[in-house]
Design a protein around this motif. Structure first.
Motif, short mmCIF file in Angstrom:
data_model
loop_
_atom_site.label_atom_id
_atom_site.label_comp_id
_atom_site.label_asym_id
_atom_site.label_seq_id
_atom_site.Cartn_x
_atom_site.Cartn_y
_atom_site.Cartn_z
N ILE A 17 -67.94 158.49 30.24
CA ILE A 17 -67.35 159.20 29.10
C ILE A 17 -66.60 158.18 28.25
O ILE A 17 -65.69 157.50 28.73
N CYS A 21 -63.16 160.50 23.91
CA CYS A 21 -64.02 161.68 24.08
C CYS A 21 -63.60 162.43 25.34
O CYS A 21 -62.95 161.87 26.22
N TRP A 103 -67.97 164.85 24.50
CA TRP A 103 -68.97 163.80 24.74
C TRP A 103 -70.36 164.42 24.70
O TRP A 103 -70.64 165.39 25.39
#
Length: 113
Positions: A17, A21, A103
């Motif tokens: 990730i 995000c 994401w």
């Protein structure tokens, strides 16, 4: 899929990730191949604080765009502070805009096996 395989997939996904995000517990569970295992993702991340070095656990939040407390206000405050330091903004109800910060891995991401 064994529990160990699931755990490894979760840790691998969370490690991907990007800064700034977020992903939801359910999103990670689904990407890991067990779409109904959102709570298991939460449990793994709670234990990851002690066992998995640089995992960006703070980037996983609930489906409402909020940090989940689960009895640990100190960790919730830390999680929000870490996310805010990455530029994630929360409204006055404690929610971040998932349309802005969620994401969305590119399809090519899934070609890695």
């Amino acid at each position: 899929m064994s529990q160990d395989d699931f755990s490894q997939r979760v840790y691998w996904l969370v490690s991907r990730i990007p800064f700034g995000c977020v992903a939801t517990y359910g999103q990670i569970a689904g990407y890991a191949g067990s779409p109904r295992a959102a709570r298991a993702v939460g449990t793994l991340l709670r234990h990851a604080l002690e066992n998995v070095g640089d995992l960006p656990w703070q980037r996983v939040i609930n489906a409402r765009g909020r940090v989940s407390f689960k009895g640990d206000l100190g960790r919730a405050e830390l999680q929000r502070a870490l996310l805010e330091a990455e530029g994630v903004r929360f409204d006055d109800k404690g929610r971040c805009d998932l349309n802005t910060y969620r994401w969305q891995p590119r399809e090519i991401f899934w070609d890695v096996d």
